[in-house]
Scaffold this motif. Structure first.
Motif, PDB file in Angstrom:
ATOM      1  N   GLY A   1      -0.959   7.891   1.152  1.00 28.51           N
ATOM      2  CA  GLY A   1      -1.341   8.269  -0.044  1.00 28.51           C
ATOM      3  C   GLY A   1      -1.853   9.800   0.189  1.00 28.51           C
ATOM      4  O   GLY A   1      -1.768  10.836  -1.025  1.00 28.51           O
TER       5      GLY A   1
ATOM      6  N   GLY B   1       0.693  -1.164   0.012  1.00 25.35           N
ATOM      7  CA  GLY B   1      -0.095   0.001  -0.034  1.00 25.35           C
ATOM      8  C   GLY B   1       0.712   1.439  -0.081  1.00 25.35           C
ATOM      9  O   GLY B   1       0.851   2.406  -0.756  1.00 25.35           O
TER      10      GLY B   1
ATOM     11  N   ALA C   1       1.129   4.151  -2.994  1.00 24.06           N
ATOM     12  CA  ALA C   1       0.923   5.496  -2.675  1.00 24.06           C
ATOM     13  C   ALA C   1       1.848   6.451  -3.182  1.00 24.06           C
ATOM     14  O   ALA C   1       1.528   7.402  -3.786  1.00 24.06           O
TER      15      ALA C   1
ATOM     16  N   PHE D   1      -2.158   2.676   2.224  1.00 24.49           N
ATOM     17  CA  PHE D   1      -2.327   3.428   0.852  1.00 24.49           C
ATOM     18  C   PHE D   1      -3.144   4.941   1.240  1.00 24.49           C
ATOM     19  O   PHE D   1      -2.486   5.816   0.855  1.00 24.49           O
TER      20      PHE D   1
END
Length: 296
Positions: free
Chosen positions: A125, A41, A45, A121
């Protein structure tokens, strides 16, 4: 270059602390098998943020001059809004960062691999997209035809990665609350310059008037090509001949934003007995714990 280094350092360190907390919590609780989806994840990201930055940089080159200025001005204003929200959010909630992330991670562990990937993420992110947008806007505002702004950002990000690794290893201890306070304050100053530049872009795009209405012109006193002119440009996005609108926007943003940011945490709220002292102490101690005790 310093302003862009500061952006890379500040934004990168937030992301590094998030990664540090997630990884350290899994290691401490003996759930190393969950590290792979978490790293997946995180990598996704980071790639998304890089792709977003590349799209902004290369995609805008195909536009007309007016469209480029309109896009640049609009995104600069959005970037300032996001980074302002971010620094105020971190100022008030840094002390809860570790417990909040660990709570989300516990829920994701119950739900399975996909939830772990999504949690990591989303945690990284958001920081990555905010960083990519604000870095792009700042580089556009401070660019002098060289690679110095981009180099500053990269050096700041690399420094943040190294600091994050040292936090994880427990090799260093710093008061993160004070670090985020001072860097956040400087970032508000940088954001004011980016905001003023964004409005200038909209003036050049023809969306706003007053392009020829200069507030002052001290180009002969502080030449843009001089070392001190370059320094002011790199640090404060200084422009020797700003328009009246730019100066107005810069002032209306910087004065209240900086004043509110530097006010004590909890300012304006009702407090119980010694509430202000407890809040300030908790903010400093817990923010430090977020980075230095995660690997404990």
């Amino acid at each position: 270059m310093f302003a862009n280094y500061l952006i890379g350092l500040r934004e990168g360190l937030e992301a590094s602390l998030v990664v540090c907390i997630l990884v350290a919590y899994l290691v401490k609780t003996g759930r190393r098998e969950a590290l792979r989806p978490v790293w997946t994840g995180i990598v996704v990201a980071v790639l998304l943020a890089l792709g977003f930055g590349c799209a902004l940089t290369y995609g805008s080159r195909e536009l007309t001059f007016e469209a480029q200025e309109a896009l640049g001005g609009s995104l600069s204003i959005i970037a300032v809004g996001l980074v302002t929200w971010m620094v105020f959010w971190m100022r008030r909630t840094a002390r809860h960062l570790r417990s909040e992330l660990q709570g989300k991670l516990d829920k994701a562990l119950v739900m399975g691999t996909g939830a772990l990937v999504l949690t990591a993420f989303l945690a990284v992110g958001r920081e990555g997209l905010e960083t990519a947008l604000f870095v792009w806007a700042s580089v556009q505002a401070s660019s002098d035809g060289t690679h110095a702004p981009l180099i500053g950002v990269v050096l700041g990000l690399l420094t943040a990665v190294v600091l994050g690794w040292l936090f994880y290893k427990g090799a260093i201890r710093i008061n993160l609350a004070k670090f985020f306070l001072w860097t956040g304050g400087m970032l508000v100053v940088v954001a004011a310059g980016v905001l003023a530049y964004g409005f200038h872009d909209l003036q050049e795009a023809g969306w706003l008037g007053g392009l020829t209405d200069l507030a002052f012109d001290i180009g002969s006193t502080i030449p843009p090509e001089s070392w001190y002119g370059t320094l002011l440009k790199g640090v404060l996005n200084f422009q020797p001949d700003p328009t009246v609108l730019q100066v107005t926007v810069w002032t209306l943003y910087l004065v209240p934003a900086l004043g509110l940011f530097l006010a004590p945490v909890g300012f304006g709220r009702s407090r119980g007995k010694r509430g202000g002292e407890r809040v300030a102490g908790a903010d400093e101690g817990s923010a430090e714990d977020a980075g230095t005790s995660a690997a404990g």
